[in-house]
Design an enzyme around this catalytic site. Structure first.
Site, mmCIF file in Angstrom:
data_model
loop_
_atom_site.group_PDB
_atom_site.id
_atom_site.type_symbol
_atom_site.label_atom_id
_atom_site.label_comp_id
_atom_site.label_asym_id
_atom_site.label_seq_id
_atom_site.Cartn_x
_atom_site.Cartn_y
_atom_site.Cartn_z
ATOM 1 N N CYS A 261 0.825 -1.206 0.000
ATOM 2 C CA CYS A 261 0.000 0.000 0.000
ATOM 3 C C CYS A 261 0.866 1.267 0.000
ATOM 4 O O CYS A 261 1.431 1.621 -1.025
ATOM 5 C CB CYS A 261 -0.984 -0.041 1.166
ATOM 6 S SG CYS A 261 -2.397 1.077 0.958
ATOM 7 N N HIS A 355 -3.869 -5.148 -0.021
ATOM 8 C CA HIS A 355 -3.510 -5.731 1.273
ATOM 9 C C HIS A 355 -3.572 -7.253 1.243
ATOM 10 O O HIS A 355 -4.632 -7.842 1.423
ATOM 11 C CB HIS A 355 -4.455 -5.209 2.359
ATOM 12 C CG HIS A 355 -4.263 -3.764 2.676
ATOM 13 N ND1 HIS A 355 -3.551 -3.329 3.773
ATOM 14 C CD2 HIS A 355 -4.651 -2.648 2.021
ATOM 15 C CE1 HIS A 355 -3.525 -2.006 3.794
ATOM 16 N NE2 HIS A 355 -4.192 -1.573 2.733
ATOM 17 N N GLU A 357 -2.514 -9.287 3.474
ATOM 18 C CA GLU A 357 -2.886 -9.836 4.778
ATOM 19 C C GLU A 357 -4.407 -9.868 4.929
ATOM 20 O O GLU A 357 -4.955 -10.695 5.639
ATOM 21 C CB GLU A 357 -2.247 -9.020 5.907
ATOM 22 C CG GLU A 357 -2.930 -7.729 6.270
ATOM 23 C CD GLU A 357 -2.736 -6.639 5.229
ATOM 24 O OE1 GLU A 357 -3.447 -5.626 5.290
ATOM 25 O OE2 GLU A 357 -1.866 -6.797 4.344
#
Length: 388
Positions: A261, A355, A357
């Site tokens: 990001c 993202h 994760e």
């Protein structure tokens, strides 16, 4: 019409003068920030505690919010990070076995001013047409005539030109231990990191040294890392001169790099590309992205209002190697990833704008952490061979 029991009036005021009337949701008072919308139907707790939302007033496009309450396990930081919160139909009561309090109670506890009972679809369409803009939410003693409130909104700082990463970064270094056998050490610069990110690295045998946003190259060298990681975070990447210089030094020294990001935007700027502000950004957990190396389409989690300006076709030569756009958003062709390779074609570093994760999902992009482990392994092997 909202079913939330609160009866206190609240008013949302956009910087272009449009207003929306609703009722108090969360704390009573006044807040200003950048109005953004997110399209996730789930994961509001992860959204609210994501440091990347610092400085922003988040509008939920999904109408029913608060159904699962608030638990003690899913926070992505130590507090709610948003400046304000906007929903249509707050849940009357939560229903989930992990819930410890209502969303309304969590917002109030953290002093987050919100508003419920407004037409979030109309507000979202307005932001899509006009672009994100400053906004204020006012309730209780903060309510006044609309002209006065509009002036308060217009006096707030704009997101463009704002340096916010240091405001949400850790003040002191800390270590997230590797799970199982330790394989590598990584220095992670906290620009607003989410809890799940170092956890995802640790699950793959990486000892993660989380360092403040103000860290220098000497701070990085002090932990003897096998690689460098830059996290997500808020603000305008054009203001992050110190972090870009750190990354530039690390690339010169050959540290394998991975960025997420904000870390993607800073990677782009370190490689010589510009960044720009998107009209209304990408926010949600349902954004389609293509991995151009495999032609695989992933459904991904996004939270970014800026993007890298890089050519989609062909490679760009830099002092550090050859850069290509590795991932692209299928909605609008925004750059969603970069890869840096040497003359032999070996990977030196990479980043993604979204993202992997992905709390609260989806998990399509989890392979990127494995790709980083592969990069660390390859670099470590090459270094040992050269030393031999």
């Amino acid at each position: 019409m909202s079913t939330h029991p609160a009866t206190q009036p609240a008013l949302l005021v956009l910087e272009d003068g449009r207003t929306f009337s609703g009722s108090v949701y969360g704390a009573v008072g006044e807040t200003v920030g950048e109005a953004v919308f997110t399209t996730g139907m789930t994961g509001y707790q992860e959204t609210l505690t994501d440091p990347s939302y610092h400085g922003q007033v988040v509008v939920m496009t999904s109408p029913h919010i608060g159904n699962t309450g608030w638990n003690d396990e899913d926070d992505e930081s130590d507090r709610i990070q948003v400046n304000g919160y906007v929903v249509r139909d707050p849940a009357i009561r939560p229903s989930n076995w992990r819930s410890r309090r209502t969303l309304d109670e969590a917002l109030t506890e953290h002093g987050v001013v919100g508003i419920g009972g407004i037409d979030t679809r109309a507000l979202t369409r307005h932001l899509r047409e006009r672009g994100v803009m400053r906004v204020g939410i006012f309730s209780g003693d903060s309510l006044a005539d609309e002209a006065t409130l509009l002036e308060r909104v217009r006096s707030a700082p704009e997101m463009a030109g704002s340096a916010l990463a240091a405001e949400v970064s850790t003040r002191e270094p800390y270590v997230v231990e590797a799970k199982g056998e330790k394989r590598f050490t990584v220095a992670a610069i906290d620009l607003g990191v989410k809890t799940s990110t170092p956890a995802s690295l640790a699950e793959r045998g990486i000892e993660v040294h989380v360092l403040p946003a103000t860290s220098t190259m000497d701070d990085v060298r002090a932990v003897s890392p096998d690689g460098l990681f830059f996290s997500n975070g808020p603000g305008d990447p054009a203001t992050a001169g110190q972090q870009i210089e750190l990354l530039t030094q690390a690339l010169r020294e050959g540290l394998p790099y991975f960025g997420i990001c904000f870390g993607n935007q800073l990677f782009g700027r370190a490689l010589g590309f510009a960044t720009y502000k998107l009209r209304y950004g990408h926010r949600g957990i349902n954004q389609p992205v293509m991995d151009r190396s495999t032609r695989t389409v992933e459904i991904t989690a996004h939270n970014h209002g800026f993007a890298v300006e890089a050519p989609l076709d062909g490679a760009t030569q830099t002092p550090f190697g050859s850069v290509t756009v590795s991932h692209v958003c299928l909605n609008d062709d925004v750059v969603e990833g970069l890869e840096l390779r040497n003359e032999a074609g070996d990977l030196l570093g990479f980043s993604v704008q979204y993202h992997p994760e992905a709390s609260a999902g989806p998990r399509d992009a989890g392979y990127l952490f494995d790709r980083y482990v592969d990069l660390l392994e390859t670099t470590s092997t090459t270094t040992k061979e050269n030393q031999a």
